[in-house]
Design a protein around this motif. Structure first.
Motif, short mmCIF file in Angstrom:
data_model
loop_
_atom_site.label_atom_id
_atom_site.label_comp_id
_atom_site.label_asym_id
_atom_site.label_seq_id
_atom_site.Cartn_x
_atom_site.Cartn_y
_atom_site.Cartn_z
N PRO A 275 -40.43 -63.97 51.38
CA PRO A 275 -40.99 -65.05 52.21
C PRO A 275 -42.50 -64.96 52.37
CG PRO A 275 -38.97 -64.20 53.18
CD PRO A 275 -39.29 -63.29 52.03
N GLN A 276 -43.05 -63.76 52.54
CA GLN A 276 -44.50 -63.65 52.72
C GLN A 276 -45.25 -64.02 51.44
OE1 GLN A 276 -42.25 -61.20 53.06
NE2 GLN A 276 -43.07 -59.18 52.53
N THR A 277 -44.63 -63.78 50.27
CA THR A 277 -45.25 -64.18 49.01
C THR A 277 -45.26 -65.70 48.89
OG1 THR A 277 -44.38 -62.16 48.00
CG2 THR A 277 -45.23 -63.84 46.52
N ARG A 278 -44.13 -66.31 49.22
CA ARG A 278 -44.05 -67.77 49.14
C ARG A 278 -45.05 -68.42 50.10
NH1 ARG A 278 -38.40 -66.77 49.42
NH2 ARG A 278 -38.31 -67.80 51.46
N VAL B 219 -40.30 -69.41 39.60
CA VAL B 219 -39.86 -68.69 40.79
C VAL B 219 -40.42 -69.29 42.06
CG1 VAL B 219 -39.44 -66.51 39.59
CG2 VAL B 219 -41.74 -67.02 40.49
N TRP B 220 -41.40 -70.20 41.92
CA TRP B 220 -41.93 -70.89 43.09
C TRP B 220 -42.58 -72.18 42.64
CZ3 TRP B 220 -46.88 -72.56 44.28
CH2 TRP B 220 -47.06 -73.06 45.58
N THR B 221 -42.35 -73.25 43.40
CA THR B 221 -43.04 -74.52 43.20
C THR B 221 -43.39 -75.09 44.57
OG1 THR B 221 -40.89 -75.63 43.06
CG2 THR B 221 -41.99 -75.11 40.99
N GLY B 222 -44.53 -75.75 44.67
CA GLY B 222 -44.95 -76.31 45.94
C GLY B 222 -45.80 -77.53 45.75
N ALA B 223 -46.03 -78.26 46.83
CA ALA B 223 -46.79 -79.49 46.75
C ALA B 223 -47.57 -79.70 48.04
CB ALA B 223 -45.86 -80.68 46.51
N ARG B 224 -48.63 -80.50 47.92
CA ARG B 224 -49.46 -80.85 49.07
C ARG B 224 -50.00 -82.25 48.82
NH1 ARG B 224 -50.53 -79.39 54.42
NH2 ARG B 224 -52.75 -79.59 54.89
N GLY C 237 -52.14 -64.10 40.53
CA GLY C 237 -52.63 -62.88 41.19
C GLY C 237 -51.93 -62.61 42.50
N ILE C 238 -51.59 -63.65 43.24
CA ILE C 238 -50.89 -63.47 44.52
C ILE C 238 -49.53 -62.84 44.29
CG2 ILE C 238 -49.74 -64.75 46.38
CD1 ILE C 238 -52.14 -66.69 46.30
N VAL C 239 -48.81 -63.32 43.29
CA VAL C 239 -47.49 -62.77 43.01
C VAL C 239 -47.59 -61.31 42.61
CG1 VAL C 239 -45.50 -62.90 41.46
CG2 VAL C 239 -46.46 -64.99 42.43
N LEU C 240 -48.55 -60.98 41.75
CA LEU C 240 -48.68 -59.60 41.30
C LEU C 240 -49.14 -58.68 42.43
CD1 LEU C 240 -50.24 -60.14 37.77
CD2 LEU C 240 -47.87 -59.60 38.34
N ALA C 241 -49.97 -59.20 43.35
CA ALA C 241 -50.43 -58.38 44.46
C ALA C 241 -49.32 -58.12 45.47
CB ALA C 241 -51.62 -59.06 45.15
N HIS C 242 -48.51 -59.13 45.75
CA HIS C 242 -47.45 -58.98 46.74
C HIS C 242 -46.21 -58.32 46.16
CE1 HIS C 242 -49.92 -61.83 48.99
NE2 HIS C 242 -49.15 -61.65 50.04
N GLU C 243 -45.93 -58.62 44.89
CA GLU C 243 -44.69 -58.12 44.28
C GLU C 243 -44.96 -57.68 42.85
OE1 GLU C 243 -41.27 -60.65 44.92
OE2 GLU C 243 -42.32 -61.69 46.55
N PRO C 244 -45.52 -56.47 42.67
CA PRO C 244 -45.78 -55.98 41.31
C PRO C 244 -44.51 -56.06 40.46
CG PRO C 244 -46.70 -54.49 42.93
CD PRO C 244 -45.87 -55.48 43.69
#
Length: 482
Positions: A33-36, A66-71, A358-365
Motif C-alpha cells: 500500500p505505501q508503494t502504491r 503491477v500499478w496503474t493510476g490516473a489524474r 525508481g519508486i518501486v525499486l526503492a520501496h520494494e527491491p
C-alpha cells in the motif's frame, strides 16, 4: 473542464504475450500500500505541477502491469487504461522493430545505404543503421510548414521532405535527431513489404501478436483531446490532430496505457514472434556519442538510453501538439514506467516515468530469481575448462553458463569481462565488453590436452606465464625471482 480526483485503476491484468513474456503472479506480485500511495502521489504532483488536463501512468514488473493510476479528466471523467493518447516519437520504437525484422529475414543489412532499397531519396548514401540511430547527419525536420500541425498531403513523396541541403552534418560521427530519417525508414518498410503501408505491416507483424489492438494510426474512441495550456493563465486551447502522412513513422501513433504496458513488457523481455532477443539487445546498444557530449543519455537503434541513479534505462519520449508520452524500462531490474498526458508542454513526462520505476525499486527491491543448477547432462570437458586462467600474471575466472555459454571475469579487480556464446564449430563468440564479436578458441597440444585459451590473440594459461604454453615473446628460462 471538470477535474477528477486521483484514482488507481482496478487490479492490473498480465500484459505480456508469447513464450517467456508473461510473469507468473506470486506472493510478491502485488505492490505494498505505501508503494502504491507513493506512485499515485508522484503522478498527482506531476499532473498538478505540469498543469496537465489529464495524466495516466503505469508500472510494469515481471512482465505484467503491477500499478496503474490516473489524474485529471477526459470528457469530464477520470481517464482509464483504454483511453487513447497520441504517443509521438514513441512511434519510432515500433518502426525500428519493423526494420530489424527485415534485417533478420535477410531482406537488408543495417550497413546498406538506403538508396540501395529506396529510389528517389536525395540522401542515398545514408545507411539504414545511421537512420535508425540518428547519426546520418540528416536535417532534423522536413521542409515546409510545421509538419506536426499541417496536413500530410503537403508531402506526397520522400523528395518532398528535403530542401536543397538535406544533410546538415557528416554521417556517422555524431548524434543529430532526425524525424525525416524515420520517414525514410517507414518508406523503406513499405518498399520491402511489396507496397503494403507501414501501418498495416505494423499491425500484422507486431501489434496483433502482442495483443495491442488499441494502437492505431488515427484516434479511435475513447480518446483524449489534445490541449495547449496558457503559460500565464489556467486556460486551454485545443490542438489539431493532423494525419502527418509520410512523416507518420516519426510520430503518428495513438495508443493506450494498457497497450503501452504490453509494449514495455516486450521491450523488457522480448517475444520470439516479433523480434529475437539478440536483435532486441542490439537496439539497446549505444550507436554514437550522444549529442550532449556525456554518457548520461544516448541513442541506440530506435530507442533512447538514459543513465539515472546508477541505472540504465531504455525507451523513448514522445510529443505531438496536445500530447506528451514517455516509456522508460530498466532491463536489469525488469521494471518499466509509462506516462501519458494530453498537453503540448508543461509536465516532465520523461522524468515522471523514470521516477515511477525508481519508486518501486526503492520501496520494494526486486526479489532475485532462485538459483538453479544448469539443466543436464553436464559436459565434463566443458566443466574441466572452468576455473582460474591467467592473462600474463592477471588472474581470471572462467565460468560455465546455460547453453554451453562461458563467462570470463577478472579476479584482480582490473581486466576485461565478457560473456561468450557457444558456436557449432566448437568456438565461442564474445557478446559484450571488450571481447564483443571476438572468438574464443580452446587450443590443445599434440597429445590433445588443453594447452591454453586463444581470445582474439590474447593467450590465457593455467598458471601465470605458464612456461609450457606458447606465451608470445616467450617466458624467461630463469622463471620468477625474489
Amino acid at each position: 473542464m471538470t477535474i477528477a480526483q486521483s484514482t488507481e485503476f482496478p487490479r492490473p491484468e498480465p500484459v505480456g504475450h508469447g513464450p517467456g513474456a508473461v510473469g507468473t503472479p506470486d506472493e510478491f506480485a502485488e505492490l505494498l500500500p505505501q508503494t502504491r500511495r507513493a506512485l499515485l502521489h508522484r503522478l498527482a504532483v506531476g499532473q498538478a505541477e505540469g498543469r496537465a488536463p489529464s495524466m495516466t501512468g503505469a508500472v510494469v514488473r515481471d512482465g505484467r502491469a503491477v500499478w496503474t493510476g490516473a489524474r485529471g479528466a477526459v470528457a469530464g471523467e477520470a481517464p482509464h487504461g483504454d483511453v487513447q493518447y497520441r504517443i509521438g516519437s514513441l512511434t519510432k520504437t515500433f518502426v525500428a522493430v519493423l526494420v530489424l525484422r527485415l534485417r533478420d529475414e535477410g531482406l537488408l543489412r543495417l550497413e546498406d545505404p538506403v538508396g540501395r532499397h529506396l529510389e528517389g531519396t536525395p540522401v542515398p548514401d545514408a545507411t539504414i543503421a545511421q537512420l535508425l540511430s540518428h547519426s546520418s547527419g540528416l536535417a532534423a525536420e522536413p521542409r515546409g510548414p510545421w509538419w506536426e500541425r499541417t496536413a500530410g498531403a503537403l508531402r506526397s513523396e520522400p523528395a518532398d521532405l528535403f530542401d536543397e541541403r538535406p544533410q546538415r552534418l557528416p554521417a556517422g560521427r555524431r548524434h543529430h535527431y532526425s524525424n525525416v530519417g524515420y520517414a525514410l525508414l517507414g518508406a523503406l518498410v513499405e518498399r520491402l513489404r511489396d507496397g503494403v503501408p507501414w501501418g498495416e505491416v505494423l499491425r500484422s507483424e507486431v501489434l496483433e501478436p502482442l495483443g495491442m489492438d488499441r494502437t492505431t494510426l488515427r484516434p479511435e474512441k475513447p480518446y483524449a483531446s489534445g490541449w495547449a495550456v496558457h503559460p500565464w493563465a489556467d486556460a486551454l486551447l485545443p490542438e489539431p490532430a493532423e494525419d502527418t502522412g509520410l512523416m507518420g513513422p516519426a510520430g503518428q501513433l495513438w495508443s493506450t496505457l494498457q497497450d503501452l504496458c504490453r509494449w514495455a513488457a516486450f521491450l523488457l523481455r522480448g517475444d520470439a514472434r516479433v523480434l529475437g532477443a539478440a536483435s532486441l539487445a542490439e537496439m539497446r546498444t549505444p550507436a554514437v556519442p550522444p549529442e550532449s557530449g556525456t554518457w548520461d543519455a544516448g541513442y541506440g537503434m530506435g530507442v533512447q538510453l538514459l543513465r539515472r541513479d546508477g541505472r540504465l534505462l531504455v525507451g523513448h519520449q514522445g510529443s505531438m501538439p496536445g500530447f506528451l508520452a514517455a516509456l522508460w524500462a530498466d532491463t536489469e531490474e525488469d521494471v518499466a514506467g509509462v506516462v501519458l498526458t494530453n498537453c503540448t508542454s508543461g509536465p516532465a513526462a520523461g522524468a515522471l516515468a523514470a521516477d515511477l520505476t525508481g519508486i518501486v525499486l526503492a520501496h520494494e527491491p526486486r526479489i532475485p530469481e532462485p538459483w538453479r543448477p544448469l539443466p543436464g547432462p553436464l559436459d565434463p570437458e566443458l566443466l574441466a575448462l572452468t576455473g582460474p586462467w591467467y592473462w600474463g600474471a592477471n588472474p581470471h575466472a572462467l565460468r560455465l553458463r546455460a547453453e554451453r555459454g562461458l563467462e570470463l571475469t577478472p579476479l584482480s579487480g582490473e581486466g576485461r569481462s565478457s560473456r561468450f556464446r557457444a558456436e557449432e564449430d566448437g568456438t565461442w563468440t564474445g557478446l559484450d565488453g571488450y571481447y564483443a564479436g571476438e572468438t574464443l578458441r580452446v587450443r590443445r597440444d599434440r597429445d590433445g590436452a588443453v594447452s591454453h585459451l586463444d581470445l582474439g590473440t590474447f593467450v590465457f594459461t593455467r598458471g601465470p606465464y605458464e612456461p609450457s604454453a606458447p606465451v608470445p615473446g616467450g617466458v624467461d628460462p630463469e622463471g620468477w625471482r625474489v
